[in-house]
Structures are given as C-alpha cells and as structure tokens.
Design a protein around this motif. Sequence first.
Motif, short mmCIF file in Angstrom:
data_model
loop_
_atom_site.label_atom_id
_atom_site.label_comp_id
_atom_site.label_asym_id
_atom_site.label_seq_id
_atom_site.Cartn_x
_atom_site.Cartn_y
_atom_site.Cartn_z
N LYS A 53 0.85 -1.19 0.00
CA LYS A 53 0.00 0.00 0.00
C LYS A 53 0.88 1.24 0.00
O LYS A 53 1.90 1.27 0.68
N HIS A 54 0.46 2.23 -0.76
CA HIS A 54 1.22 3.47 -0.84
C HIS A 54 0.32 4.66 -0.54
O HIS A 54 -0.83 4.72 -1.00
N LEU A 55 0.84 5.60 0.25
CA LEU A 55 0.16 6.85 0.52
C LEU A 55 1.05 8.01 0.09
O LEU A 55 2.27 7.97 0.28
N ALA B 43 8.68 7.07 2.30
CA ALA B 43 9.05 5.70 1.93
C ALA B 43 9.11 4.80 3.17
O ALA B 43 8.64 3.66 3.15
N ILE B 44 9.69 5.33 4.24
CA ILE B 44 9.74 4.58 5.51
C ILE B 44 8.32 4.33 6.02
O ILE B 44 7.99 3.23 6.50
N ARG B 45 7.47 5.35 5.95
CA ARG B 45 6.08 5.20 6.39
C ARG B 45 5.37 4.10 5.62
O ARG B 45 4.65 3.27 6.20
N ASP B 46 5.59 4.04 4.29
CA ASP B 46 4.98 2.97 3.48
C ASP B 46 5.46 1.60 3.94
O ASP B 46 4.68 0.64 4.00
N ILE B 47 6.74 1.50 4.24
CA ILE B 47 7.29 0.22 4.70
C ILE B 47 6.71 -0.15 6.06
O ILE B 47 6.41 -1.32 6.34
N ILE C 61 13.18 6.56 -2.88
CA ILE C 61 11.92 5.91 -3.23
C ILE C 61 11.96 4.45 -2.78
O ILE C 61 13.03 3.90 -2.54
N ALA C 62 10.77 3.86 -2.66
CA ALA C 62 10.67 2.44 -2.32
C ALA C 62 10.30 1.67 -3.59
O ALA C 62 9.30 1.99 -4.24
N ALA D 22 7.19 3.48 -5.26
CA ALA D 22 6.35 4.34 -4.43
C ALA D 22 7.11 5.63 -4.18
O ALA D 22 8.21 5.61 -3.62
N ASP D 23 6.54 6.75 -4.61
CA ASP D 23 7.19 8.05 -4.51
C ASP D 23 6.26 8.99 -3.75
O ASP D 23 5.07 9.08 -4.06
#
Length: 331
Positions: free
Chosen positions: A9-11, A20-24, A128-129, A143-144
């Motif tokens: 999931k990406h926000l 990127a850390i938050r997405d992880i 980026i992730a 994810a950017d």
Amino acid sequence: MKKIIKGWKHLKGVHCGSAAIRDICIHYGHKLSEQMCFGLGAGLGFYYSRDEGMNPSRIIQPRGPLMEINFLRNFGVSVSDWKYEDDSRQAALCLRESIDRNIPVLIQADIRYLEYFDSRTHFPGHIIAVCGYDDAESIFYVADNSFEDLQTVSFENMEKARSSKVRPYPLSNNSVEVEALVPGDSYERMILRAVRKNAEMMLEGKTTLRGTSGVEIIKKWAEDLPGWKDLDDWKWTSRFTYQVICRRGVCGAAFRWFYRDFLNEASQVFPLSYWETLAGDMGIIGDKWYEMGVLFKEISENDSCGSGFNRASELTFDIYDLDKGVFSLFS
C-alpha cells in the motif's frame, strides 16, 4: 513476468525518505505518521556544498545524514549504512530478487532520470521504495511521496538514476532491503533515543560520504553568503535554495515545522514537561527558515541581488544561534 509485492500500500507524503519509511511501516503493520518516522530517524541536519562544477554551484540540504538507516536501527534492524554496488547489472538483479521475496527496497535515485518527474534538474538524493517490476514492459514499480499512485521507471532509466555521479551526491546503486520491521524497544525509548541522537549529530557534527552535517555548517554558510553576490549563477543558486528550504518535500521550513509536529506527536505518546517548550522553539526556528526561503525567492526574481545576501547572512546567523540553543536542550 510481473511481480508487485503482495499487499503493498502506498500513501502520498511530504518528504521522500520519511514517506518511503512510512509505506514500509504500513507494509509490516505499523501505523506511524510520516512525522514520527522522520523524528525516529533523527532527520534534522544541515549540509552546505560549494563546487563550481555543480549546478547550481552552491547547494544546501537541511536534512540530516542517514535518516532512513537511523530509523531502521532505532527500530531494531541490524543495518549500519546503505549498501553500495558498483555493478549496475548486479544491483538490478538483487533488486528483482528482493521483490520476488516480497521484500521492499529503499533506493537513492537522481530525479533527472525518473521519467514520471519530467525534470531536467539533477537531484541524486531522492529516495523511493521499489515494490515491483514487469519484464514484459521492462519497468520497475516505485512508491514516490509526490504521487498518489505507484509510478513506473524503465529498466534503462532506473540504472541511470541509481548510478548517477552528479555532485555533490554521487550514487553507487545505494539501497537497503527491509526484510522485517519488529520493534525492539518501546516507542517511548525509541523517541528519546532519536531526539538525543539528533541533538548529538547537530551539535558535534556527523560526517558521511555526503560531507559533514551539523549546526557549525550553518555558521559556515552564514559567513559565506555575502560572497554569493559574485557568483555567475547567483539567480539560479538563490532559486534552488528557496526550493530546498520551502518546496522540495521539506514541509515549508527546512523540515523544522515537520520536526515540530513530531515533537507534538511525541508528547501524546508520553507526556514530558518540556515537550511543549521544545516544540514551540522548533516552530519559531521554522518561522525563521520560512522567512529565509521567501528572501531567497525574492532575490532570485530581481535583476540585482542588492543587499539581499547580506540580509540572508544575518538571518542565517540568527538560525545558527537558535538551532544550537534548542539542540543543547535536547542533548
């Protein structure tokens, strides 16, 4: 073959690294805000680079060193630095292998080669992730923070983006795999550890491959600013400085308002008598940084710099005193 990490999931976010850390974190079941991720990574800092071969010839960076690595280590992950790989083909292979194992990978990239940005400006510090790839289309999915949806980067441009040698931040396929994310300590202890680490890095200085970051570098910048009037590219340097302070994922004030929000959120995790004072002080510093950014924007839009750089120098000395004072309280 097409592969996207299962359940990814990406926000959209504010800052590339913390988003990127938050997405992880979301991927591994941790609902942390982007500000909390930034703070837990001891994200504040200050670099200043001078090089006539750069474009522009003077570049500041108000973010601290190794924020992503600091976050992971604070969270209990055994990692000491970014992984570097000179062989771009091997780097691409490792990236695909990680995705095949449903492991997201943080990478550093030059936005000049990320086609979805459509930018002619080099900036090799963008994070980026990477979360997928498609062999048939020869693309990676990333994810950017700047975009709502996943973006695509061609295999060819990804190689260029990851191995860009543009100064002051030349890249060697910098990456870090995040195989798991299990807190090794309480959030209270992680927050205190991160705040103290950020204070230590700012007051004592921290040197990495990017150079040295810390409050004393702010002072050096202040001393150098009056001479910017003699630069051939003073207008572009001023415009880029404004962008770095106010627009390029910094929450409007060189990350200082962003860190203020982290401190306010920390006060909700566990109340301490001085959180409110520290957050207020960081907000005041952010106000000064915003004033500085607006000044550089005005300088860039004039035909003559006039006394603008002298005024910028005065403001920077004020910021130096404020930053040094508040981090002395953190330590």
